[in-house]
Write an enzyme that holds these catalytic residues in place. Structure first.
Site, PDB file in Angstrom:
ATOM      1  N   LYS A   1       0.843  -1.205   0.000  1.00 10.78           N
ATOM      2  CA  LYS A   1       0.000   0.000   0.000  1.00 10.78           C
ATOM      3  C   LYS A   1       0.875   1.252   0.000  1.00 10.78           C
ATOM      4  CE  LYS A   1      -3.795  -2.481   2.145  1.00 10.78           C
ATOM      5  NZ  LYS A   1      -4.499  -2.896   3.355  1.00 10.78           N
TER       6      LYS A   1
ATOM      7  N   ASP B   1     -10.957   2.707   4.132  1.00 12.97           N
ATOM      8  CA  ASP B   1     -11.176   1.263   4.006  1.00 12.97           C
ATOM      9  C   ASP B   1     -12.655   0.945   3.820  1.00 12.97           C
ATOM     10  OD1 ASP B   1      -9.284  -0.678   3.785  1.00 12.97           O
ATOM     11  OD2 ASP B   1      -8.860  -0.850   5.938  1.00 12.97           O
TER      12      ASP B   1
ATOM     13  N   GLN C   1      -4.560  -1.612   9.639  1.00 17.38           N
ATOM     14  CA  GLN C   1      -4.442  -2.928   9.000  1.00 17.38           C
ATOM     15  C   GLN C   1      -4.993  -4.011   9.921  1.00 17.38           C
ATOM     16  OE1 GLN C   1      -3.243  -3.457   5.777  1.00 17.38           O
ATOM     17  NE2 GLN C   1      -3.941  -5.556   6.084  1.00 17.38           N
TER      18      GLN C   1
END
Ligand code: NDP
Length: 295
Positions: free
Chosen positions: A52, A119, A96
Site C-alpha cells: 500500500k 477502508d 491494518q
C-alpha cells in the site's frame, strides 16, 4: 478455455488515473495523505502495508506507516487514531487488520472519523453504501471486484451472481454493491456460505461466480456454470518446498480445471489483490477532495 482477467494491468490503469488526480490536486495546493497503522508482527499484514505504501509513493499520495508493538493497548491505539483524526494533513486512515486479540476491532474501526474511513469499514460508510449513497466509501475489495467486472466488459446488470463467503469485508458488502440499483449493480445475487446446502448447485446458477472463503482451491469445476465469469478473491498460502519462500499463493478456486470451462477467470496472484490496493487509492483521492473541498 477462459480469458485470463489481468488485474495487474487494470490496477495499473487505475493507478495512472489516481496519479493524474493527485497532480491536479497538487496544482491546487492539496497533497492527499494516507496514514496506515500496523499493529504487531503479522507477516502477511506487513507485506500488505508495504504494498500500500509503495502504491501511494508511485501515485504521489503522501503516506506514513505507523508501526505499533504486538502489546499495544486499546487506549494507545485509540490515542493514535484520535491524533490522526485531528491532523489536517491526513485525509485517509487505515488500520491494518487483523489486530492482536487484546484489541476490540469494531471499537477501533468505529473510532476512525467517517470522512477519513478509506477502508470503508466504518458503520457510517457501510450504512451509506447499503442505502445506495453513491458518495459513500466503498470498501476496497468489493469495489475492486465491481471495477474488474466493469472494465472487462462483464457488466453484472441483469446477470445472476453467486458469491460464496459472507464476511463483512468481502462477500456481504459485495452482495450489496452488485444488487444495488446503480451502475455496476443490478445483478440478481445469491450469497452462499458454510451452511448453504448443495453449494455446487447454488454456485452453478451464477453467470458470475465470486469465491471469497479462504479455503485453497475449494471451488471445483462442478460448481461452475460453463461460460461463467469467475472472480477468485481468495489468497491462501500453501506449503511448497520447490519455491524459494517455501510456499506459494493459491486462490479459493481450483484454477486449472475451472479455467477449462469458465469464459473468464482471475488468477491468484494478479487478479483481485492489485485491485484492492488501487481502490484504496481512489478512496484516498475522494477523501482528500471531500475534506478540503478542492476537486
Ligand atoms: P472470512 O474468514 O472472514 O470469511 C469466510 C467466509 O467463507 C465465511 O462467510 C464462511 O462461512 C465462508 N466459508 C468458509 N468455508 C466455507 C466452505 N467450506 N463452504 C462455504 N463457505 C465457506 O474470510 P474473508 O472474507 O476475510 O477472506 C476470504 C478470502 O479472501 C481469504 O482467502 C482472504 O485472504 C481473501 N482476501 C483477499 C483480499 C484481496 O485483496 N485479494 C482481501 C480480503 C480477503 P460462514 O460465515 O458460514 O462461516
Amino acid at each position: 478455455m477462459a480469458e485470463v482477467i489481468d488485474g495487474k494491468r487494470i490496477a495499473a490503469e487505475i493507478r495512472g488515473e489516481v496519479k493524474q488526480a493527485v497532480d491536479e490536486l497538487a496544482a491546487k495546493g492539496v497533497v492527499p495523505g494516507l496514514s496506515v497503522v500496523l499493529v504487531g508482527e503479522n507477516p502477511a499484514s506487513a507485506v500488505y502495508v508495504r504494498m500500500k505504501a509503495k502504491a501511494c509513493e508511485e501515485t504521489g499520495i503522501k503516506s506514513e506507516v505507523i508501526k505499533m508493538s504486538e502489546e499495544t493497548t486499546q487506549a494507545e491505539l485509540e490515542a493514535v487514531i484520535d491524533r490522526l483524526n485531528a491532523d489536517e494533513s491526513v485525509h485517509g486512515i487505515l488500520v491494518q487488520l487483523p489486530l492482536p486479540p487484546q484489541i476490540e476491532e469494531q471499537d477501533i474501526i468505529f473510532r476512525i472519523a467517517p470522512e477519513k474511513d478509506v477502508d470503508g469499514f466504518h458503520p457510517v460508510s457501510v450504512g451509506r453504501m447499503m442505502i445506495g449513497d453513491l458518495t459513500a466509501f466503498r470498501s476496497a475489495t468489493p469495489a475492486g471486484v465491481v471495477e474488474l467486472l466493469m472494465r472487462t466488459g462483464n457488466d453484472p446488470s441483469g446477470k445472476r451472481v453467486a458469491i460464496v463467503g459472507r464476511s463483512n469485508i468481502v462477500g456481504k458488502p459485495l452482495s450489496v454493491l452488485l444488487s444495488q440499483k446503480m451502475k455496476g449493480g443490478n445483478a440478481t445475487v445469491t450469497l452462499a456460505h458454510s451452511r448453504t446446502p448443495d453449494l455446487p448447485a447454488v454456485l452453478r446458477e451464477g453467470d458470475i461466480l465470486v469465491a471469497a472463503i479462504g479455503v485453497p482451491e475449494f471451488v471445483k469445476a462442478e460448481s461452475v456454470k460453463p461460460g461463467a465469469v469467475v472472480i477468485d478473491v481468495g489468497v491462501n498460502r500453501v506449503d511448497d518446498d520447490s519455491t524459494e519462500k517455501g510456499y506459494r499463493l493459491v486462490g479459493d478456486v481450483a484454477y486449472d480445471e475451472v479455467f477449462e470451462i469458465a469464459s473468464a477467470i482471475t488468477p491468484v496472484p494478479g487478479g483481485v489483490g492489485p485491485m484492492t490496493i488501487a481502490m484504496l487509492l481512489t478512496n484516498c483521492i475522494q477523501a482528500a477532495r471531500e475534506i478540503t473541498g478542492v476537486s
